[in-house]
Design an enzyme around this catalytic site. Sequence first.
Site, PDB file in Angstrom:
ATOM      1  CE  LYS A  77       4.264  -2.004   5.519  1.00  0.00           C
ATOM      2  NZ  LYS A  77       5.115  -0.975   6.531  1.00  0.00           N
ATOM      3  CE  LYS A  97       6.867  -2.880   2.325  1.00  0.00           C
ATOM      4  NZ  LYS A  97       7.626  -1.843   3.437  1.00  0.00           N
TER       5      LYS A  97
END
Length: 351
Positions: free
Chosen positions: A215, A269
């Site tokens: 992330k 992400k």
Amino acid sequence: MTKPASMKTPSATTQAIDETTQGRRLRRMRKTGWSRRMVQENHLSVDDLILPFFLTGGEKVEEPIEAMPGVSRYSVDMAVRMAEKAAKLGIPAIAPFPRESADVKSDDGSYIADPDNLINRAIRAIKKEVPELGIITDAALDPFTTHGHDGILRDGIIVNDESAEMIVRGALAQAEAGTDIIAPSDMMDGRIGLIRDALDANGFQDIPILSYATKFASAFYGPYRDAIGTLGLLKGDKKTYYISPANTDEAVREAEQDLMEGADMLMVKPGLPYLDIIHRLKSTFHVPTFAYQVSGEYSMIKAAGRNGWINEEAAMMESLMAFKRAGCDGILTYYAFEAAEKIHQGWHIGK
């Protein structure tokens, strides 16, 4: 004797092209729709789609999110209707995210472990009405903290180990409510191993972990933070625990560590700005790999489409195909409903 038209001598340019390529012309298989479909290398299906959506309190509530046109927050009863629609379209799983009221938030985010928080109530309600639909839940603290961070903030620092312990409590509460997959997105070191041990010790050995292993500290999260009520962090930023957008080797190390601790699947992400990471993780580890087409990606396509600058529908489907081409096994996208409907209508990128 004059040669028939079909036997005309090729021009010097045509001869040069054929000599260079030994007669190969890659355009031949692009000539018709059926031939393009026949040789297509990657395919997008409804099975690839996961629907993220947002929860809020009350009953019969549907609150449009200004920064995400076409996306709303739903009360739990309305979320059940959303789940029913997803199941009807054949979407295999959903991923709900809560916007909790300010009165339940705290510095340590302990409401994540409450069996009656929005996430856990939604899990129970959806499982009761739509048991065949998969539910993927995040165990990060940001919807539950007063400061909007994914961990516990103390003296200006996100404390890793205490945050991980609270995240474990949240993951167990979600497992007890009936979630199918735990997907922690907080990026605290060691939390995957702790969650795996806790799940196993409490009889949830069969619940897999989808780790948001990579992330990034991205600029594309703004509309999401508006949606869950954490748009303005009270202190600092998330760069001390999210990955720098400049780093690829670090992303691989994060993924490797999470797999060693017990993760079953990996998440990247955001999505489109990190297709190289998706491809590298899939090629390196050969495990189920997912992408989150985050709010900023969605809102950019939506806004440009509404302004007539791009064909929104075509851009939507092209972006989803890009994830498949990079190696994704599944995609969290706010376009899940629209994409599923297009696929059911016979959409094919080769047409």
